[in-house]
Design an enzyme around this catalytic site. Structure first.
Site, mmCIF file in Angstrom:
data_model
loop_
_atom_site.group_PDB
_atom_site.id
_atom_site.type_symbol
_atom_site.label_atom_id
_atom_site.label_comp_id
_atom_site.label_asym_id
_atom_site.label_seq_id
_atom_site.Cartn_x
_atom_site.Cartn_y
_atom_site.Cartn_z
ATOM 1 N N TRP A 104 0.833 -1.215 0.000
ATOM 2 C CA TRP A 104 0.000 0.000 0.000
ATOM 3 C C TRP A 104 0.858 1.251 0.000
ATOM 4 C CZ3 TRP A 104 -4.183 -1.496 -1.961
ATOM 5 C CH2 TRP A 104 -4.664 -2.784 -1.673
ATOM 6 N N ASP A 173 -1.851 6.596 6.081
ATOM 7 C CA ASP A 173 -2.891 5.682 5.622
ATOM 8 C C ASP A 173 -3.164 4.729 6.779
ATOM 9 O OD1 ASP A 173 -4.415 3.669 4.544
ATOM 10 O OD2 ASP A 173 -2.968 3.078 2.999
ATOM 11 N N LYS A 197 -12.587 -1.891 6.784
ATOM 12 C CA LYS A 197 -11.949 -2.807 7.737
ATOM 13 C C LYS A 197 -12.416 -2.519 9.163
ATOM 14 C CE LYS A 197 -8.288 -2.625 4.495
ATOM 15 N NZ LYS A 197 -8.468 -3.876 3.781
HETATM 16 N N1 PMP Z 1 -4.284 0.962 2.336
HETATM 17 C C1 PMP Z 1 -4.322 -0.153 3.078
HETATM 18 C C2 PMP Z 1 -3.431 -0.242 4.276
HETATM 19 C C3 PMP Z 1 -5.176 -1.194 2.715
HETATM 20 O O1 PMP Z 1 -5.195 -2.318 3.451
HETATM 21 C C4 PMP Z 1 -6.003 -1.057 1.584
HETATM 22 C C5 PMP Z 1 -6.999 -2.108 1.163
HETATM 23 N N2 PMP Z 1 -6.779 -3.374 1.501
HETATM 24 C C6 PMP Z 1 -5.912 0.103 0.847
HETATM 25 C C7 PMP Z 1 -5.070 1.105 1.253
HETATM 26 C C8 PMP Z 1 -6.758 0.313 -0.390
HETATM 27 O O2 PMP Z 1 -7.995 0.700 0.030
HETATM 28 P P1 PMP Z 1 -9.232 0.904 -0.950
HETATM 29 O O3 PMP Z 1 -9.593 -0.440 -1.447
HETATM 30 O O4 PMP Z 1 -10.248 1.525 -0.044
HETATM 31 O O5 PMP Z 1 -8.794 1.821 -2.024
#
Ligand code: PMP
Length: 362
Positions: A104, A173, A197
């Site tokens: 991420w 994030d 989550k």
């Molecule tokens: N950042 C983290 C730490 C994640 O775990 C995720 C999704 N698993 C994301 C970003 C991406 O999020 P989204 O699907 O809401 O774009």
């Protein structure tokens, strides 16, 4: 109905508090005596105003924030934030620092790169397959912000403490550990999370932004890609994700009123993760993939002696009502996602299953 629910260890969308789901169910056809479902109510109504304002106030109370912060609800997931952050906060020669702790973070860095925004990757744990959180990082003196991923959903690592950046605002994030513990908010310029989550259904991204960051933000951007657009309209420049915001409000209420706030939430999360890590530590069968000191309280990642055993483990667990234990497709192995709403009884059921499984496999 509820006895058909599994022990849900999915990484996201993930388990929500049962009391929240029941409240949604009970009020689904007639929200607050409106004669309408929350999914049918105008976002310009006082019904919805009360919902969004309650969510904003609860978020601020839980984190101890004053009116120097905006609490925003956007769409496009956390992934759109990866692009909006450099777009809004970097102009001309300005540069940002990024810490790379996995998939991420890498995606966040990629979005700065695509826009040709100046940035420095000041630390990375890629040398050891992202199994730890880098420490003693030297940040650039002139960085506009420092971007981190507070919890790495795939690799199962998490910042236990946040770095000292010498006053440079951290943008974090927090998709997989939002509202799971108290935060030193003086260190952060912005924190954000896709809701699916720890907060609610997918489709909403919650952003908490220090107001002064907007003063120097880029103005010449499309309306829907500017934080100021949403800050000026209480997240209602266009139709917001109403059902998501409503659910988030109920989850925040659950954290505040049923769990007793973020300190208690953290203690509960520590206790739950502790049970799993203790079992793994005491075992010569299971192996934690994250280094001690960097292990996540939200995503417990582990391996078994062979991939065959991992497949058997995941299959037999599912047959016993323990779902979602497969590691992310990019890394394999096993992962138990145990977010805020994951109840102790699910953790205990998993620990018991893991213990029996390792004894039978020997
Ligand atoms: N950042 C983290 C730490 C994640 O775990 C995720 C999704 N698993 C994301 C970003 C991406 O999020 P989204 O699907 O809401 O774009």
């Amino acid at each position: 109905m509820t006895d058909h629910r599994i022990h849900n260890f999915n990484a996201g969308p993930a388990v929500l508090p049962l009391s929240v789901l029941k409240e949604i169910q009970a009020s689904f056809l007639n929200f607050n005596n409106s004669g309408m479902s929350i999914t049918e109510i105008s976002h310009r109504s006082s019904y919805f105003d009360n919902v969004i304002n309650d969510a904003v106030e609860r978020a601020k109370r839980l984190l101890g924030l004053d009116d120097q912060y905006h609490v925003l609800f956007l769409q496009g997931g956390a992934s759109l934030q990866f692009a909006m952050i450099p777009m809004n906060f970097l102009s001309g020669d300005q540069s940002a620092d990024y810490v790379n702790t996995g998939t991420w973070s890498t995606k966040a860095i990629k979005e700065a790169k695509i826009q040709k925004k100046k940035h420095v990757v000041v630390a990375s744990s890629e040398d050891k397959d992202f199994s730890y959180i880098p420490k003693n990082i030297t940040f650039s003196k002139d960085a506009k912000y420092v971007h981190i991923t507070s919890n790495n959903t795939i690799k199962g690592t998490q910042y236990a403490d946040f770095p000292d950046t010498g006053g440079i605002p951290i943008i974090a994030d927090m998709s997989s550990d939002f509202f799971s513990r108290p935060l030193p908010m003086e260190k952060f310029g912005m924190i954000y999370a896709g809701a699916q989550k720890n907060l609610g259904p997918s489709g909403t991204c919650m952003v908490i932004l220090r107001k002064d960051l907007l003063e120097t933000a880029n103005a010449d951007l499309p309306s829907m890609l500017k934080y100021s657009t949403f800050a000026e309209k209480n997240s209602m420049y266009n139709t917001p994700p109403c059902f998501g915001i409503y659910t988030i409000d109920l989850v925040l209420k659950w954290i505040e009123e049923e769990m007793g706030g973020l300190e208690k939430m953290e203690a509960y999360n520590q206790e739950k993760a502790g049970l799993l890590y203790d079992l793994i530590e005491a075992s010569s069968f299971y192996r934690a993939t994250a280094e001690k000191g960097s292990r996540s309280l939200m995503n417990v990642t582990f391996r078994l002696p062979s991939e065959e055993l991992e497949q058997k483990f995941i299959k037999e667990a599912a047959a016993k009502g323990l779902g979602g234990l497969k590691g992310h497709r990019s890394v394999g192995g096993c992962r138990a996602s145990i977010y805020n709403a994951s109840p102790m009884e699910s953790i205990k059921a998993l620990v018991e299953f893991m213990d029996v499984f390792q004894k039978e496999a020997k």
